[in-house]
Design an enzyme around this catalytic site. Structure first.
Site, mmCIF file in Angstrom:
data_model
loop_
_atom_site.group_PDB
_atom_site.id
_atom_site.type_symbol
_atom_site.label_atom_id
_atom_site.label_comp_id
_atom_site.label_asym_id
_atom_site.label_seq_id
_atom_site.Cartn_x
_atom_site.Cartn_y
_atom_site.Cartn_z
ATOM 1 N N ASP A 259 0.838 -1.195 0.000
ATOM 2 C CA ASP A 259 0.000 0.000 0.000
ATOM 3 C C ASP A 259 0.877 1.252 0.000
ATOM 4 O O ASP A 259 1.867 1.328 0.733
ATOM 5 C CB ASP A 259 -0.892 -0.032 1.247
ATOM 6 N N GLU B 115 1.666 -0.523 -5.025
ATOM 7 C CA GLU B 115 0.731 0.556 -5.342
ATOM 8 C C GLU B 115 1.628 1.789 -5.501
ATOM 9 O O GLU B 115 2.093 2.347 -4.497
ATOM 10 C CB GLU B 115 -0.284 0.770 -4.222
#
Length: 718
Positions: free
Chosen positions: A342, A378
């Site tokens: 993330d 990401e």
């Protein structure tokens, strides 16, 4: 109680069959107490007197799995110097393998008083805190083997442990929403029939439900609020949180592996649940605040490139050790197959700028364990220069946000998207080829947990996030969505038919693109969140997957077909068909970029790929540059695949024509000449039977009409 010196490594609580070794790092502490907690709330404090390189440690004979514990740190409380030690706060072990309970929010868990943020708070937090747990590391993995699915065979399914399983009528009620549910035959059967090879789980590291959300009657459903980087989230365990969550998670991984499905974890190493200077003191903040967090020039405050209040200090050796130890633990002890990071751009921030060769990536590159599993970035954060799609090192694959945006734009009719669409369809060579990566570096997706579901993408122009309690200010406002002529749910059959077609277009495009496809859970059922594009705090039926009637041979308890999804017909069957079309044909999952010319040694004079206008003429530059262009034909040559097979053999496949009509009007396409005498339709998103059993045949030079906003696939056998 006997207290032996113990060892400084490994960090955390390590049970060896006779007792437990405890070790914790703190450079800021003057003294550290290990607190053993009884069920009646009493605690036994043991000072950790042995110190090696700021690691305090002791071995306690007879301390067994299931024992709850925490730390109390005696040291300076001087926020103006970045120091926040406070022995009144019971702290979680950063290396805890399991965590019991949840935070009971109140002033007690904060280092300051609510009415006086500069005044130290000495209220005891123990009765309000989660606690670390000693776990038994032994587990019978049997003959568990990692599937080790290569990227060109990979189909990723992003899912939430609870959201995927909570409403499945075929699951026992006591298992719904748990790790055990993931291992249930009903879930595994769905995934295998769909053709999924990797289950990407939204955060399962122990996370915290934010104080603000709890006060609002909401919760941090998504889980991007980690506090325990080694502990499986305890709320997803069906039978206890004193280490049972570890056994249950391992059992789920073992069952998924038996079905040939890899397990990828969405991990949040960029920040923690302790927030900014007004956040609670739960672990790192009280142990050694300046060693764990990026502080500003005024160390009272935190640098925040994540939008969550804090960012971990990626140039700290202790933070890097924590992350690498955590990653290795999940690979070696929990048998997971990869990670999706993330806000990975934050991991690259050693100082201010994003540095693709920062220490973290150097460590991953040379690590003999972590470098061997799937690593997905990401590739953005909210800091300056944080959008880094295409800039990660060669070991890494990336969520391709440009793929998502371009595909959405094409199918909603945005001008001047055709040329970029061609690049995304063929693996985004503009992003990945220059650093030696291949099409498989691109994780392609149209939807994910963050944003509209696929059904909402074709049903709403504007977000509807009022349920989140932020006056619809949260969530992305520019979604590149199109409601097909009516905002929200509608009974208009014309609008509904167009929405079905658009969802088929998205799924077909995803599966026909070079790269690695990723589906978002429930999109195959036309799941809706009622226009909410930021359902991070919605732990309810708004976010849970509504399994349709008849799935896995069961009927829904409420007698419905899944929030009206029945009007979208056979979307599940269409999705399955497209996944399996991709799996059956290597021309759609090439490991090398197209050359745009004939391939030597293949004895085929045709180029490996060719582009045509709807009139059947090869695309010229003016055709690509036309602002009104919204249609084209793509020829994929199955006889011109340049990469060899696993044993060096030549790979050949059928050839295909992709006819794309993203315009608002029906279009007549001319089948290109000199590229095959006869073709058979295998997909047409504009037909009621979108994947015909015996589709119509066409010859070179024939004319084929595609309805507005539709896609057709024709096959020429080898």
């Amino acid at each position: 109680m006997q207290v032996w010196p113990g060892q400084a490594y490994p960090l955390g609580a390590t049970y060896d069959g006779a007792g437990t070794n405890f070790a914790v790092f703190s450079e800021a502490a003057h003294r550290v107490e290990l607190c053993l907690l009884d069920d009646d709330g009493s605690e036994t404090a043991v000072e950790l007197r042995e110190t090696d390189a700021f690691v305090r440690h002791a071995y306690l004979p007879g301390v067994m799995p299931g024992q709850r514990y925490g730390f109390r740190v005696h040291g300076p409380y001087a926020p103006e110097r970045g120091l926040r030690c406070n022995s009144a706060k019971l702290l979680l072990d950063p290396y805890a393998r399991a965590i019991s309970g949840s935070v009971k929010w109140g002033e007690e868990v904060y280092g300051y008083h609510f009415g006086a943020p500069d005044q130290r708070n000495d209220l005891d937090s123990a009765p309000h805190m989660m606690t670390s747990v000693v776990v038994n590391p032994y587990f019978d993995w049997g003959d568990d083997r990692r599937p080790r699915t290569e990227y060109h065979h990979t189909v990723i399914y992003e899912a939430h442990v609870k959201g995927l399983t909570m409403r499945h009528p075929g699951l026992p009620e006591e298992l719904r929403g748990t790790y055990a549910a993931l291992a249930h035959p009903a879930i595994i059967e769905h995934l295998t029939e769909l053709g999924v090879t990797a289950l990407e789980l939204m955060p399962v590291h122990q996370f915290v439900n934010d104080h603000r959300l709890a006060d609002m009657g909401l919760s941090n459903y998504w889980g991007y609020n980690t506090i325990g980087f080694f502990a499986p989230h305890n709320a997803y365990a069906s039978w206890g949180d004193r280490g049972q969550q570890v056994l249950e998670f391992k059992s789920a991984v073992r069952a998924l592996h038996e079905a040939g499905i890899e397990v990828i974890l969405d991990v949040v190493y960029n920040h923690t649940a302790e927030g900014n200077h007004l956040g609670p003191t739960l672990s790192f903040k009280g142990l050694d605040n300046p060693s764990y967090y990026r502080l500003t020039d005024d160390p009272h405050y935190y640098m925040d490139t994540t939008g969550t209040g804090n960012s971990l200090l990626m140039r700290s050796p202790h933070v890097l050790q924590l992350i690498m130890d955590s990653l290795r633990y999940w690979v070696t002890e929990m048998h997971v197959d990869g990670f999706r990071f993330d806000l990975a751009a934050t991991l690259a921030r050693q100082f201010h700028e994003v540095d693709r060769l920062s220490s973290f990536f150097d460590l991953v590159q040379q690590d003999p364990v972590v470098s061997q599993v799937k690593l997905i970035a990401e590739p953005w954060d909210v800091g300056e220069g944080g959008y880094q799609v295409g800039n990660f090192p060669p070991l890494w694959t990336e969520w391709n946000g440009k793929y998502r945006d371009t595909v959405r734009d094409l199918w909603r009719g945005e001008p001047r998207t055709l040329a970029e669409f061609a690049s995304r369809l063929t693996g985004s060579s503009d992003l990945y080829q220059d650093d030696g990566r291949r099409p498989l570096a691109s994780i392609n997706f149209v939807t994910c947990h963050d944003g509209f579901t696929m059904r909402d993408l074709v049903s709403y122009n504007d977000k509807r996030n009022d349920a989140n309690g932020e006056d619809n200010r949260d969530g992305e406002s520019h979604n590149r969505s199109w409601n097909c002529g009516a905002e929200g749910e509608t009974d208009d059959p014309g609008v509904t038919a167009l929405r079905v077609r658009q969802m088929r277009n998205f799924i077909a495009t995803l599966m026909l693109s070079q790269g690695v496809p990723m589906l978002s859970h429930g999109d195959e059922f036309a799941r809706t969140q009622g226009g909410n594009n930021n359902a991070y705090c919605q732990d309810n039926e708004l976010s849970w997957v509504p399994w349709p009637a008849g799935e896995n041979g069961e009927d829904r308890e409420d007698g419905e077909g899944g929030d009206g999804a029945e009007v979208f017909g056979d979307l599940l069957e269409f999705t399955r068909a497209m996944v399996w079309l991709r799996k059956d044909h290597p021309v759609f999952r090439r490991r090398r970029f197209f050359h745009g010319r004939p391939v030597e040694g293949t004895h085929d004079e045709l180029s490996d790929i060719a582009w045509f206008t709807p009139e059947g003429q090869e695309m010229a530059q003016r055709d690509w540059d036309s602002s009104r262009a919204g249609a084209l034909t793509v020829f994929l040559n199955g006889n011109a695949i340049s990469e060899p097979g696993a044993r060096g053999e030549r790979i050949s496949d059928d050839s295909f024509l992709l006819l794309v009509n993203a315009s608002a009007e029906p279009l007549e396409f001319v089948v290109p000449v000199n590229h095959g005498p006869q073709w058979q339709m295998v997909v047409d998103t504009g037909r009621e039977d979108a994947v015909p059993v015996d589709g119509p045949k066409v010859a070179a030079g024939d004319r084929v009409t595609l309805v507005d906003r539709s896609l057709a696939v024709f096959r020429r056998p080898t």
